[in-house]
Scaffold this active site. Structure first.
Site, mmCIF file in Angstrom:
data_model
loop_
_atom_site.group_PDB
_atom_site.id
_atom_site.type_symbol
_atom_site.label_atom_id
_atom_site.label_comp_id
_atom_site.label_asym_id
_atom_site.label_seq_id
_atom_site.Cartn_x
_atom_site.Cartn_y
_atom_site.Cartn_z
ATOM 1 N N LYS A 69 -0.364 4.089 -11.529
ATOM 2 C CA LYS A 69 -1.561 4.936 -11.563
ATOM 3 C C LYS A 69 -2.043 5.249 -10.145
ATOM 4 O O LYS A 69 -2.280 6.416 -9.809
ATOM 5 C CB LYS A 69 -2.677 4.251 -12.376
ATOM 6 C CG LYS A 69 -2.281 3.988 -13.828
ATOM 7 C CD LYS A 69 -3.355 3.295 -14.630
ATOM 8 C CE LYS A 69 -3.675 1.889 -14.188
ATOM 9 N NZ LYS A 69 -2.557 0.937 -14.335
ATOM 10 N N THR A 70 -2.169 4.192 -9.330
ATOM 11 C CA THR A 70 -2.620 4.408 -7.946
ATOM 12 C C THR A 70 -1.596 5.252 -7.185
ATOM 13 O O THR A 70 -1.958 6.185 -6.458
ATOM 14 C CB THR A 70 -2.823 3.050 -7.230
ATOM 15 O OG1 THR A 70 -3.764 2.291 -7.987
ATOM 16 C CG2 THR A 70 -3.340 3.232 -5.820
ATOM 17 N N ASP A 114 -10.674 3.385 -8.718
ATOM 18 C CA ASP A 114 -9.783 2.474 -9.432
ATOM 19 C C ASP A 114 -10.640 1.577 -10.319
ATOM 20 O O ASP A 114 -11.818 1.343 -10.014
ATOM 21 C CB ASP A 114 -9.025 1.631 -8.389
ATOM 22 C CG ASP A 114 -7.677 1.190 -8.913
ATOM 23 O OD1 ASP A 114 -7.368 1.466 -10.091
ATOM 24 O OD2 ASP A 114 -6.922 0.576 -8.144
ATOM 25 N N THR A 163 -7.215 0.209 -16.815
ATOM 26 C CA THR A 163 -6.298 -0.457 -17.736
ATOM 27 C C THR A 163 -6.932 -0.504 -19.131
ATOM 28 O O THR A 163 -6.289 -0.894 -20.089
ATOM 29 C CB THR A 163 -6.030 -1.911 -17.269
ATOM 30 O OG1 THR A 163 -7.282 -2.523 -16.970
ATOM 31 C CG2 THR A 163 -5.146 -1.949 -16.033
ATOM 32 N N ARG A 222 6.111 -2.443 -10.630
ATOM 33 C CA ARG A 222 5.596 -3.463 -9.699
ATOM 34 C C ARG A 222 6.377 -4.770 -9.873
ATOM 35 O O ARG A 222 6.727 -5.423 -8.899
ATOM 36 C CB ARG A 222 4.102 -3.713 -9.911
ATOM 37 C CG ARG A 222 3.599 -4.849 -9.006
ATOM 38 C CD ARG A 222 2.109 -5.099 -9.124
ATOM 39 N NE ARG A 222 1.336 -3.991 -8.606
ATOM 40 C CZ ARG A 222 0.213 -3.558 -9.160
ATOM 41 N NH1 ARG A 222 -0.254 -4.141 -10.241
ATOM 42 N NH2 ARG A 222 -0.441 -2.550 -8.626
HETATM 43 N N1 LIG Z 1 7.023 6.200 -10.915
HETATM 44 C C1 LIG Z 1 7.300 5.357 -9.938
HETATM 45 N N2 LIG Z 1 8.371 5.551 -9.163
HETATM 46 C C2 LIG Z 1 8.648 4.666 -8.181
HETATM 47 N N3 LIG Z 1 7.926 3.541 -7.910
HETATM 48 C C3 LIG Z 1 6.847 3.328 -8.640
HETATM 49 C C4 LIG Z 1 6.465 4.216 -9.684
HETATM 50 N N4 LIG Z 1 5.341 3.755 -10.231
HETATM 51 C C5 LIG Z 1 5.024 2.626 -9.583
HETATM 52 N N5 LIG Z 1 5.925 2.350 -8.636
HETATM 53 C C6 LIG Z 1 5.939 1.173 -7.769
HETATM 54 O O1 LIG Z 1 5.150 0.158 -8.384
HETATM 55 C C7 LIG Z 1 4.126 -0.286 -7.503
HETATM 56 C C8 LIG Z 1 2.859 -0.490 -8.295
HETATM 57 O O2 LIG Z 1 2.338 0.758 -8.688
HETATM 58 P P1 LIG Z 1 0.762 1.091 -8.646
HETATM 59 O O3 LIG Z 1 0.068 0.213 -7.666
HETATM 60 O O4 LIG Z 1 0.627 2.556 -8.469
HETATM 61 O O5 LIG Z 1 0.375 0.665 -10.122
HETATM 62 P P2 LIG Z 1 -1.038 0.768 -10.843
HETATM 63 O O6 LIG Z 1 -0.787 1.386 -12.194
HETATM 64 O O7 LIG Z 1 -2.040 1.419 -9.965
HETATM 65 O O8 LIG Z 1 -1.428 -0.756 -11.079
HETATM 66 P P3 LIG Z 1 -2.912 -1.424 -11.242
HETATM 67 O O9 LIG Z 1 -3.384 -1.119 -12.644
HETATM 68 O O10 LIG Z 1 -2.654 -2.906 -11.074
HETATM 69 O O11 LIG Z 1 -3.795 -0.875 -10.178
HETATM 70 C C9 LIG Z 1 4.034 0.775 -6.417
HETATM 71 O O12 LIG Z 1 3.768 0.232 -5.160
HETATM 72 C C10 LIG Z 1 5.379 1.451 -6.401
HETATM 73 O O13 LIG Z 1 6.226 0.822 -5.467
HETATM 74 MG MG LIG Z 2 -3.731 0.621 -9.007
#
Ligand SMILES: Nc1ncnc2c1ncn2[C@@H]1O[C@H](COP(=O)(O)OP(=O)(O)OP(=O)(O)O)[C@@H](O)[C@H]1O
Ligand SMILES: [Mg+2]
Length: 334
Positions: A69-70, A114, A163, A222
């Site tokens: 998401k981030t 976030d 989430t 992740r």
């Molecule tokens: N579609 C994607 N392609 C490549 N790498 C990805 C992708 N999505 C996520 N990642 C990898 O996974 C890691 C975690 O993703 P991210 O921090 O964006 O998740 P999030 O959904 O924001 O999690 P949270 O809910 O804990 O904040 C990123 O640093 C990245 O390396």
């Molecule tokens: Mg995030």
């Protein structure tokens, strides 16, 4: 939760890891693997916003931790050529905090909030007019002499991540033009991500090692990235030129992750339902008390994957261990 699990599964990202996560983050939309429905929607929205020379519509991104998401929020800013300002919901304590952020935005900037479900409800109200009319109303003074001042904002985009979309109030949720939900990744997408990132961290990967890592990453990039780093350490320790299946298996054993990708806590959840509650149903509160874990961790971190893979069933009367869950635990015991 033991420390190894905490590192692989915990949604929290420490500052050291956050730096390494950033280095593995996809930079532009074309590098964002998987999540086709989300990406297609965003592609159309970006194209339209650029063509209209307007701010992108407000977007709500939801889904379990670690699915991107981030990363997607940053990717959107990159593709639009916009500035992105990031804040976490719980860090906003006073209305003034949010008002200051909003009034500092330039036209077409992105404000990324976030964990928006953890933003105090009193602050939320400021967002209603900000999102709808690019305006905020601030009350100055107290009692009879107080008056309301309206401040116009530049047209901006709010991207929010959560989430738990169910915890957002209806007025807030309704103001997002697009609500995009992230699902767990297919193994083939995780393989592509792992392959790219193995190159980035400078290590070669055997095909069967790659298959096993993708299989045991709980559909979560992740976790795949964390596993990659742990396996890389093992491979270097074993003096190999490329990560092989043995390195992956040794690492999984050390981390107590089984061949289905379930870890100690996943198995404990299933075991507790089977042993203490006759397979269920059991209410979430009773389950968490028996596990000595807080509800948010169980509901956000563990349950979504167990439900998706059919090890666990959610019924109106509580959680049940499915036939698949029962068979998995029995297989491990034999
Ligand atoms: N579609 C994607 N392609 C490549 N790498 C990805 C992708 N999505 C996520 N990642 C990898 O996974 C890691 C975690 O993703 P991210 O921090 O964006 O998740 P999030 O959904 O924001 O999690 P949270 O809910 O804990 O904040 C990123 O640093 C990245 O390396
Ligand atoms: Mg995030």
């Amino acid at each position: 939760m033991n420390t190894e699990e905490a590192r692989l599964l915990s949604p929290q990202v420490n500052s050291l890891e956050s730096k390494s996560e950033q280095s593995l983050r996809p930079k532009k939309l074309s590098e964002f693997i998987g999540q086709k429905p989300v990406v297609s929607n965003i592609e159309v929205m970006i194209h339209s916003a650029l063509k209209r020379s307007s701010a992108l519509d407000h977007v709500l991104l939801s889904g379990p931790p670690g699915l991107g998401k981030t990363s997607l929020a940053y990717v959107i800013a990159h593709n639009l050529g916009s500035n992105i300002h990031c804040i976490s919901g719980p860090a906003l304590e006073k209305k003034g905090d949010l008002a200051a952020l909003l009034t500092n935005l330039s036209a077409r900037d992105i404000l990324f909030i976030d964990e928006i479900h953890r933003m105090p409800i009193a602050i939320e109200e400021i967002l209603y007019s900000a999102m709808e009319d690019y305006r905020i109303d601030i009350v100055i003074g107290q009692g009879a002499s107080s008056r309301t001042m309206s401040i116009n904002l530049e047209p901006f985009t709010l991207i929010a991540a959560t989430t738990r979309p169910g915890m957002l109030s209806n007025p807030l949720r309704d103001r997002f033009i697009a609500h995009l939900h992230f699902d767990f990744y297919e193994e083939r997408d995780l393989k592509i991500i792992l392959k790219h990132n193995a190159i980035k961290v400078g290590i070669a990967l055997d095909d069967d090692a790659l298959d096993m890592m993708a299989k045991c990453s709980r559909g979560t990039p992740r976790i795949a990235n964390r596993l990659l780093r742990r396996v890389r350490d093992f491979s270097i320790y074993n003096d190999r030129n490329a990560i092989c299946l043995e390195d992956v298996n040794e690492t999984l054993l050390m981390l107590q992750i089984d061949q289905a990708g379930l870890d100690r806590m996943d198995r404990k959840i299933l075991n507790v339902i089977l042993d203490y509650y006759g397979g269920g149903p059991v209410g979430i509160e009773a389950l968490c008390a028996t596990l000595s874990e807080d509800r948010e961790t169980i509901e956000d971190v563990y349950e979504p994957y167990l439900l998706k893979e059919g090890y666990l069933i959610r019924t109106p009367r509580g959680r049940e261990c499915s036939t698949r869950g029962r068979e998995h635990i029995l297989r491990l015991q034999n």
